[in-house]
Every structure is written in C-alpha cells, then in structure tokens.
Design a protein around this motif. Structure first.
Motif, PDB file in Angstrom:
ATOM      1  N   GLN A  74     176.691  27.297  74.028  1.00 53.55           N
ATOM      2  CA  GLN A  74     176.676  28.627  74.615  1.00 53.55           C
ATOM      3  C   GLN A  74     177.752  29.561  74.091  1.00 53.55           C
ATOM      4  O   GLN A  74     177.491  30.737  73.864  1.00 53.55           O
ATOM      5  N   GLU A  75     178.989  29.053  73.925  1.00 56.72           N
ATOM      6  CA  GLU A  75     180.059  29.964  73.525  1.00 56.72           C
ATOM      7  C   GLU A  75     181.229  29.203  72.918  1.00 56.72           C
ATOM      8  O   GLU A  75     181.371  28.000  73.114  1.00 56.72           O
ATOM      9  N   TYR A  88     179.429  34.327  71.663  1.00 57.75           N
ATOM     10  CA  TYR A  88     178.501  33.934  72.719  1.00 57.75           C
ATOM     11  C   TYR A  88     177.077  33.996  72.191  1.00 57.75           C
ATOM     12  O   TYR A  88     176.682  34.995  71.586  1.00 57.75           O
ATOM     13  N   VAL A  95     174.050  36.457  68.198  1.00 53.45           N
ATOM     14  CA  VAL A  95     175.362  36.082  68.710  1.00 53.45           C
ATOM     15  C   VAL A  95     176.163  37.359  68.964  1.00 53.45           C
ATOM     16  O   VAL A  95     176.103  38.308  68.182  1.00 53.45           O
ATOM     17  N   HIS A 110     185.382  36.693  79.382  1.00 56.84           N
ATOM     18  CA  HIS A 110     184.216  35.824  79.558  1.00 56.84           C
ATOM     19  C   HIS A 110     183.211  36.418  80.548  1.00 56.84           C
ATOM     20  O   HIS A 110     182.003  36.412  80.303  1.00 56.84           O
ATOM     21  N   ARG A 114     179.534  37.371  79.213  1.00 55.35           N
ATOM     22  CA  ARG A 114     178.365  36.618  79.683  1.00 55.35           C
ATOM     23  C   ARG A 114     177.320  37.550  80.261  1.00 55.35           C
ATOM     24  O   ARG A 114     176.118  37.327  80.088  1.00 55.35           O
ATOM     25  N   THR A 117     175.662  39.272  77.236  1.00 53.13           N
ATOM     26  CA  THR A 117     174.733  38.453  76.446  1.00 53.13           C
ATOM     27  C   THR A 117     173.312  38.557  76.994  1.00 53.13           C
ATOM     28  O   THR A 117     172.356  38.491  76.227  1.00 53.13           O
TER      29      THR A 117
END
Length: 141
Positions: A74-75, A88, A95, A110, A114, A117
């Motif tokens: 995922q990251e 990510y 990405v 983060h 998230r 994304t």
C-alpha cells in the motif's frame, strides 16, 4: 463523457489541495506504476526522474511484501536528513508521491495522503475508461 483536460484538472486540484492542507509538502506528483509522469505540483525536482524511481521502489516494496507473506502493498515512507518521500498506491495503475520537509507531521501526511489516494484512484480509473471508450472497435473477420 469527461475529457482528458477535465480529468487532469481534477488531479492537479487534488495535488494543490494536498499542498494547502499540509504546508510541509514541498511537492507532489502522480505517476503510473511503470514510471511515467501523469501530473505534478512540484518545483525544484526532476519530476520525471522521481516518477521513474518511485515505480522502481514500489516494485521492490511489493516484492518484499509478497516475500513476507503479506497482502497487497500500500505505501512506503523514506526518511532522510532533508525530509520525507512518501509513496502511496492509488488504485492498480498509479502512485501518489509526496515530498515533505523534515519537520512534517508524518501522521497528518499519511492521513491526508490516504484520503487523496481514493480521489486519485477514481480519477485515474475514469481516465482509463475514457481512453478505452475512445479506442476504435477491433476489426472482425
């Protein structure tokens, strides 16, 4: 049907939003998983090079996750004396790469990334669908 220019505009708006809500982000970009630059909001870096290296890093990271018996990668976060590079996965083909200063709040980074994304993934999927719909029908014999 949404045009390529509109989809690119949505991507750039999301990248700009990220830089606004996390001021420690010095640059961000979206690349394909094969290393091609899709969109960027970055200065003072060679974004094409970062896109290519991000794809390579993601490939290695996925292999490590697979070798460890974990599910989909995922990251990844890289910390250096100059700051952070965070990558990510955004769907299956893109990405999101964030460049941040050394004083960045990684938790906030983060959290916002998230969320972003999901937006990037939706836009990239819509662009792929638009492209597929624009292809001519294959010849039938």
């Amino acid at each position: 049907m949404t045009t390529d220019a509109e989809l690119r505009g949505e991507l750039l708006a999301e990248l700009h939003r990220l830089r606004q809500v996390v001021p420690e982000i010095s640059g961000c970009l979206v690349a394909s998983t094969d290393g091609l630059l899709i969109a960027d909001d970055a200065q003072a870096v060679v974004v094409e090079g970062v896109a290519a290296l991000a794809a390579a890093c993601l490939g290695v990271s996925q292999r490590i996750a697979d070798s460890a018996g974990h599910d989909d990668f995922q990251e990844v976060l890289i910390r250096s004396t100059g700051g952070y590079v965070a990558m990510y996965m955004a769907g299956h083909g893109a990405v999101l790469v964030l460049l941040a200063t050394a004083d960045a709040n990684v938790g906030r980074l983060h959290h916002e990334a998230r969320r972003a994304t999901q937006v990037v993934s939706r836009i990239v999927a819509a662009a792929a669908l638009t492209f597929a719909q624009a292809l001519p029908e294959p010849a039938r014999w």
